[in-house]
Each structure stands twice: as C-alpha cells, then as structure tokens.
Design a protein around this motif. Structure first.
Motif, PDB file in Angstrom:
ATOM      1  N   VAL A 160       0.844  -1.199   0.000  1.00  0.00           N
ATOM      2  CA  VAL A 160       0.000   0.000   0.000  1.00  0.00           C
ATOM      3  C   VAL A 160       0.880   1.250   0.000  1.00  0.00           C
ATOM      4  CG1 VAL A 160      -1.675   1.336   1.354  1.00  0.00           C
ATOM      5  CG2 VAL A 160      -2.008  -1.135   1.017  1.00  0.00           C
ATOM      6  N   ALA A 161       1.922   1.252   0.821  1.00  0.00           N
ATOM      7  CA  ALA A 161       2.833   2.399   0.876  1.00  0.00           C
ATOM      8  C   ALA A 161       3.521   2.627  -0.477  1.00  0.00           C
ATOM      9  CB  ALA A 161       3.872   2.204   1.985  1.00  0.00           C
ATOM     10  N   ALA A 162       3.893   1.552  -1.149  1.00  0.00           N
ATOM     11  CA  ALA A 162       4.554   1.680  -2.459  1.00  0.00           C
ATOM     12  C   ALA A 162       3.617   2.303  -3.490  1.00  0.00           C
ATOM     13  CB  ALA A 162       5.036   0.306  -2.937  1.00  0.00           C
ATOM     14  N   VAL A 163       2.353   1.892  -3.475  1.00  0.00           N
ATOM     15  CA  VAL A 163       1.383   2.462  -4.421  1.00  0.00           C
ATOM     16  C   VAL A 163       1.135   3.934  -4.094  1.00  0.00           C
ATOM     17  CG1 VAL A 163      -0.995   2.343  -5.282  1.00  0.00           C
ATOM     18  CG2 VAL A 163       0.324   0.241  -4.910  1.00  0.00           C
ATOM     19  N   GLU A 164       0.970   4.247  -2.828  1.00  0.00           N
ATOM     20  CA  GLU A 164       0.758   5.643  -2.435  1.00  0.00           C
ATOM     21  C   GLU A 164       1.935   6.522  -2.847  1.00  0.00           C
ATOM     22  OE1 GLU A 164      -2.155   5.215   1.445  1.00  0.00           O
ATOM     23  OE2 GLU A 164       0.015   4.969   1.754  1.00  0.00           O
TER      24      GLU A 164
END
Length: 178
Positions: A160-164
C-alpha cells in the motif's frame, strides 16, 4: 492518466491478498487475473500442464483491455496477475501507466504454500515451471519488489505504501510538466 497496479509473482506469493488490500484501502477497482483465463487454460493447468506463450497471449490482452476500459472510465485498477515474463508485462502495460508490485519469495516457501492450498486449480507440481519462467524486472519497468518472507500484514503495508508513493510521485511529475 490513472494508476494501474499489477500484483505479480509466482503462484502462492499472496497476489490476491495484496490486491484486495489495495482495493479496500485505496479504493481501486480489483480484477483477479485468473478470472480472465479461458476454460481451456484452467483445464490445462488443472491437469498439471504449464501454459505456454500461445495460451497466455489472449489472456494477457483481455486483462490489458479491461484496464484500458477502466482507464477510459476514470478509474484506478489493481490486478493480480503472475506477469512472469517481460513480454507479458509489455502486453499488460500497453497504453497505460502501470506499476508492477513483485511479491518475491523462495521456491521452497511458495511451493509449501501452494501444497497447502486446496482451493486453487493450479497444482504445486507446476511451481518449477513458474520459477523457470520468471524473468527479473528491468530498470526501465515501473516496479517495486516486496519480500513475502515477512508477515502478511507487513507485506500489505509495504505494498500500500509503495502504491501511495508512486501516485504522489506521479502527481508531482504532472505538476512540474504542467
């Protein structure tokens, strides 16, 4: 242009779990790549036979067409799809902004996970062919690699952090270019 995320890797790496988390947390439209397989592909894998490139081309094009339709509708997507070869990833990203999240794990770990699964049409006996087919992502591909050796909650948080981060960086580039 909207964001399209392919959660990729060999069978058993957790693609569906991570894709569902991105759908739930970031409100992306989710597609399970396996659902695009024609019945002939499912029958072939169920019988313990690996797919070849000719089996995969129509499947990959269907996934790309679906993402392009969602793009036209103004929606971000997340797709669980093995995307093992560079040429497959090239088909998947045609005319789209795609981030590949590669869930990586050892062959021993992922084969053990597949052996424990009872609800999937692909037998663990095909794991050797999955790892043999897997081609490393290249520097000119948009990707993040995430180890699945960590607890699932950690893997999900990293994904999720990578996509954000990818979306923030894309927004910043768009502002500079405007």
């Amino acid at each position: 242009m909207h964001t399209h995320v392919i959660i990729m890797g060999v069978a058993g790496c957790g693609k569906t779990t991570v894709a569902e988390a991105i759908r739930n947390r970031l409100r992306f439209i989710l597609a399970e790549g396996d659902e695009f397989h024609p019945q002939a592909n499912i029958n072939k894998m169920s019988a313990g036979h690996p797919l070849n490139d000719e089996d995969r081309w129509p499947w990959l094009r269907l996934i790309n067409t679906w993402m392009q339709e969602e793009e036209a509708g103004g929606r971000n997507t997340v797709v669980s799809c093995s995307a093992l070869k560079r040429v497959y990833r090239d088909v998947l990203k045609e005319n789209l902004d795609v981030l590949f999240l590669h869930l990586k794990g050892s062959q021993e770990l992922l084969t053990a996970r597949m052996s424990a699964r009872k609800d999937h049409f692909m037998p663990a006996s095909l794991m050797d062919s999955q790892f043999a087919t897997l081609e490393p992502l290249q520097p000119d591909e948009n990707f993040v690699e995430i180890s699945v050796d960590a607890p699932v909650e950690t893997v999900v948080e990293q994904a999720v952090a990578a996509v954000e981060k990818y979306m923030r960086n894309k927004d910043e580039r768009a502002k500079v270019e405007a």
